[in-house]
Write an enzyme that holds these catalytic residues in place. Structure first.
Site, PDB file in Angstrom:
ATOM      1  N   CYS A   1       3.116   1.503   2.806  1.00  0.00           N
ATOM      2  CA  CYS A   1       4.532   1.063   2.829  1.00  0.00           C
ATOM      3  C   CYS A   1       5.764   1.854   1.770  1.00  0.00           C
ATOM      4  CB  CYS A   1       4.423  -0.522   2.187  1.00  0.00           C
ATOM      5  SG  CYS A   1       3.366  -1.552   3.005  1.00  0.00           S
TER       6      CYS A   1
ATOM      7  N   CYS B   1       0.833  -1.252   0.040  1.00  0.00           N
ATOM      8  CA  CYS B   1       0.129   0.015  -0.019  1.00  0.00           C
ATOM      9  C   CYS B   1       1.017   1.370   0.002  1.00  0.00           C
ATOM     10  CB  CYS B   1      -0.923  -0.016   0.969  1.00  0.00           C
ATOM     11  SG  CYS B   1      -0.054   0.043   2.978  1.00  0.00           S
TER      12      CYS B   1
ATOM     13  N   ASP C   1      11.555  27.745 -29.365  1.00  0.00           N
ATOM     14  CA  ASP C   1      12.994  28.053 -29.460  1.00  0.00           C
ATOM     15  C   ASP C   1      13.177  27.722 -31.306  1.00  0.00           C
ATOM     16  OD1 ASP C   1      15.725  27.976 -29.296  1.00  0.00           O
ATOM     17  OD2 ASP C   1      15.926  26.098 -29.355  1.00  0.00           O
TER      18      ASP C   1
ATOM     19  N   ASP D   1      17.963  26.676 -22.948  1.00  0.00           N
ATOM     20  CA  ASP D   1      16.423  26.423 -22.841  1.00  0.00           C
ATOM     21  C   ASP D   1      16.037  25.937 -21.519  1.00  0.00           C
ATOM     22  OD1 ASP D   1      16.225  27.507 -25.404  1.00  0.00           O
ATOM     23  OD2 ASP D   1      16.435  25.698 -26.395  1.00  0.00           O
TER      24      ASP D   1
ATOM     25  N   ASP E   1      15.068  22.815 -26.799  1.00  0.00           N
ATOM     26  CA  ASP E   1      15.986  21.642 -26.839  1.00  0.00           C
ATOM     27  C   ASP E   1      17.357  21.892 -26.323  1.00  0.00           C
ATOM     28  OD1 ASP E   1      17.104  23.114 -29.146  1.00  0.00           O
ATOM     29  OD2 ASP E   1      17.855  21.207 -29.960  1.00  0.00           O
TER      30      ASP E   1
END
Length: 780
Positions: free
Chosen positions: A102, A99, A505, A681, A677
């Site tokens: 845990c 769960c 960009d 950036d 990319d």
């Protein structure tokens, strides 16, 4: 690592006095508080770490956390990976995670260790990833700590995530078969009672007993998954949805048995068995939907399993499992063979990368290019050098990101979780008040009062709210992955759906990011000399010049002047200003000059992606006006903006300016989507309302982005926005359906307007409806 805890007394409120204070197992005669010395030690450790909240949070199976008598003897140090920054990383398969409590305990216990940097556990995959600073041998200390808490650890492998039927799945399927068969037969008997106008008491009594003979075993066997979960919840002191279902089924069965004994006019074995059948069908269906979504992870990791041909220094080959290949090894990729690992090819290669990027057309990779694992060699055989082991490669990284996005909780999931927690106590209170109202205030027989109270338990449906909203996220994330979009953030879909402005960009995003020399009749000898100098630099324009003359030899004595160019004796190669000319407006020009000779200009072009104009138009159509933000020169940026159809643009924007523009848009109340990319950036990507990186982006950019476009181009981005908006709309629909259903259903049950059978049918049907609705999130 510090593994010493303070053995302070702790009395967990979530465990009854008759159960072990740590694992929850029943205590035998003569045992006090703990079932074994291991649990006593684990309890002291939890207390010493100050993590006693675990006992209030958990919902676990009895004995699941009982520590082993002896610690595991396997040395896990060889399974540790050392990252580039010197940190150690270990991935483990944990047994005993049942769960969220845990998961919380494991992560908090490890985080308390002084040299542990991070610990992240996955409940679905039973996987734990731990990073720390120090020696690799500390891995055994980590495992020892987990063992003391009651969790068994083993080295993790990709095969652990294969989507196969487990014991729980088989139990649900078997229970569904029993419930479906029993409910159909009980229904036949019940229909005979319903329509038997002239039926005598003796025949009706016999049919009641026949329904009981069929219904009782069905209720006992098919309801076991609900009863077990309900009992666990009671023992943990936290009522669950399964408790309401179990009470409703057992109360309906008990009433029906009472009516059978006294030969009453009706029994409700049909309602109890039909409820179990429909609820089990919903759970099996939901499990199948989640397994189908997780199949993407299993398929990714399956691509890197198998045997590869490793090339030995003496020229021989040996067959080696892919998981045993290390970075730096050289392997042979035969024609038609799948690349199991990332690498760099010795020669040109034609690869089909559809399995990971969705590209429908094979693509040619030049010698020296990075080759993606999972692609298929469509050309001649070639050799390549492996750049990353299987567990550190691109496929494993994508699988971890995809799994994290599927399991994490966004805003709607959190709302549904909180609402479902309040449902159970409220429903029980309403059911009790219904019984007291009919019996005490309206003087109805206790049987009628109990029937109405049971109908309240049966017709109320928190299951729809708890299951269908997470299903929307899982289905949407899996659908986007199949379209070539990797979602890496829990709330990315919600934020993407609300984006209203796009900031793009230039280089590598709208363009291919690979400059090429524009032929302008340069002298072959001059080109060769310039290309020889260019081979000494990693500048993109220098590399493009070197590619334009691949047979040029590396020039000797080349020295690089940072930010300006290259020197080799009297020869210069670099920016126009470095070679005695005026600055270039577009930044895409290199000049070669030998001493006092005439300068020779080499102009380059970064080709715009074929789908860039269509993607920009699609973003505008979705209500995201685009603007171009680039660090390149004004001429190149203006030209590209005009060709891509972007009216607003800005050139010479450094990382600080890009981030400032994002912050300015947010200050205006906009929700900007940033697409970039490069390393420059990363700050803007992290600051944006939501962000995306295209294929081929730097690792830093992809880490900062919420979505990674695996296919070349930007076409997948508008499609991702449409899927995200549909997913959020469906999530709202599911919440609205669940709440509206209960607003009308609960008063009807309280007013005695429904029978247990109708309540069971309507309740189970509502869950199935919202799950089916959630599956629409995968359609574009």
């Amino acid at each position: 690592m510090s593994l010493i805890g303070r053995a302070e007394p702790l009395v967990p409120s979530a465990v009854s006095a008759a159960a072990c204070a740590h694992c929850g197992a029943p205590l035998a005669a003569g045992q006090h508080r703990f079932c074994c010395t291991g649990c006593e030690g684990a309890h002291a450790l939890v207390a010493g770490l100050g993590l006693d909240a675990f006992y209030r949070r958990r919902e676990t199976e009895a004995g699941a956390l009982r520590p082993e008598e002896t610690a595991p003897g396997l040395d896990l140090a060889p399974f540790v990976t050392t990252d580039r920054d010197g940190t150690q990383r270990l991935e483990l398969l944990l047994s005993g995670l049942t769960c969220g409590a845990c998961v919380w305990l494991v992560e908090q216990a490890l985080a308390a260790e002084p040299d542990v940097l991070s610990a992240r556990a996955s409940l679905t995959a039973r996987q734990l990833t731990v990073t720390w600073r120090g020696e690799a041998a500390r891995a055994n200390d980590v495992v020892a700590l987990l063992a003391r808490l009651g969790f068994r650890a083993a080295p993790w492998s990709p095969a652990c995530l294969r989507a196969t039927e487990d014991a729980e799945g088989r139990e649900l399927t078997l229970a569904l078969g029993v419930a479906a068969f029993g409910s159909m037969n009980v229904m036949l008997v019940s229909v005979a009672v319903w329509v038997g106008w002239d039926m005598g008491p003796a025949l009706r009594h016999a049919l009641h007993w026949l329904a009981a003979m069929i219904g009782l075993p069905v209720v006992l066997i098919a309801g076991m998954p609900f009863y077990r979960s309900a009992w666990t919840a009671i023992r943990a002191g936290r009522p669950s949805m399964d408790l309401a279902v179990s009470l409703g089924v057992l109360a309906t069965t008990a009433m029906s048995l009472s009516e059978t004994l006294r030969n009453g006019p009706y029994t409700w074995f049909d309602g109890a068995t039909m409820l179990l059948a429909l609820l089990l069908a919903g759970r099996v269906f939901d499990r199948a939907a989640r397994r189908r979504a997780r199949q993407s992870v299993a398929e990714l990791l399956a691509l890197q399993e198998g045997v590869v041909s490793r090339l030995l220094p003496d020229g021989r080959m040996e067959a080696v499992p892919a998981e045993n290949i290390a970075a730096g090894d050289r392997v042979l990729v035969a024609a038609g063979e799948r690349l199991r690992l990332d690498g760099v090819a010795d020669a040109d290669a034609l690869l089909d990368a559809a399995a990971t990027t969705g590209e429908s057309v094979p693509r040619t990779f030049a010698a020296g290019d990075s080759l993606p694992a999972g692609a298929v060699n469509m050309g001649a055989a070639f050799a390549m050098m492996v750049t990353a082991a299987a567990k550190d490669g691109s496929l494993a990284a994508m699988a971890r990101l995809l799994e994290r996005a599927e399991q994490a909780k966004g805003r709607f999931v959190a709302i549904a979780d909180r609402a479902s927690r309040y449902y159970v106590p409220v429903v029980h209170a309403v059911a009790a008040l219904t019984f007291l109202g009919w019996w005490g205030l309206l003087d109805a027989p206790w049987q009628v009062a109990l029937v109405n109270a049971v109908c309240v338990l049966l017709i109320t449906c928190p299951c729809a709210l708890a299951l269908a909203v997470p299903a929307v996220q899982v289905v949407a994330v899996g659908a986007l992955f199949r379209r070539g979009v990797l979602v890496t953030s829990a709330t990315a879909l919600e934020r993407l759906a609300s984006a209203d402005h796009a900031v793009l960009d230039k280089t590598g995003t709208l363009t291919e990011g690979r400059p090429v020399l524009v032929p302008e009749g340069q002298d072959a000898g001059t080109l060769r000399r310039a290309a020889g100098m260019a081979r000494a630099s990693r500048h993109p324009l220098a590399q493009a010049l070197a590619r334009a003359c691949p047979d040029a030899a590396l020039a000797e004595g080349v020295r690089e002047v940072p930010g300006q160019g290259l020197l080799a004796g009297e020869a210069r190669l670099g920016s126009p200003a470095f070679c005695g000319l005026g600055p270039s407006a577009d930044g895409m020009t290199m000049v070669f000059r030998d001493g006092d000779g005439a300068p020779v200009a080499f102009r380059f072009a970064d080709r715009m992606r074929d789908d860039a104009p269509a993607a920009v138009a699609a973003l505008n159509g979705l209500g995201l006006p685009a603007e171009l933000l680039s660090g390149d020169g004004e001429g190149a940026v203006a030209s590209l903006a005009r060709r891509a159809g972007i009216p607003a643009w800005r050139s010479s924007a450094d990382p600080v300016a890009k981030q400032a523009r994002i912050e300015a848009l947010k200050a205006e109340g906009r929700h900007p989507l940033m697409v970039g990319d490069g390393i420059n950036d990363a700050a803007a990507l992290a600051a944006a309302h939501v962000s995306a990186s295209p294929a081929g982006a730097t690792d830093l950019a992809q880490t900062a982005a919420d979505l990674v476009l695996q296919r070349e181009g930007l076409a997948a981005l508008p499609a991702a926005i449409r899927v995200a908006r549909r997913a959020q709309a469906i999530a709202r629909q599911n919440i609205g359906l669940s709440l509206t259903y209960n607003v009308f259903a609960v008063p009807a049950a309280v007013g005695g307007l429904v029978t247990p059978l109708i309540a069971a049918l309507v309740m189970a049907a509502s869950s199935i409806v919202v799950v089916l609705n959630a599956l629409r999130a995968g359609k574009e």
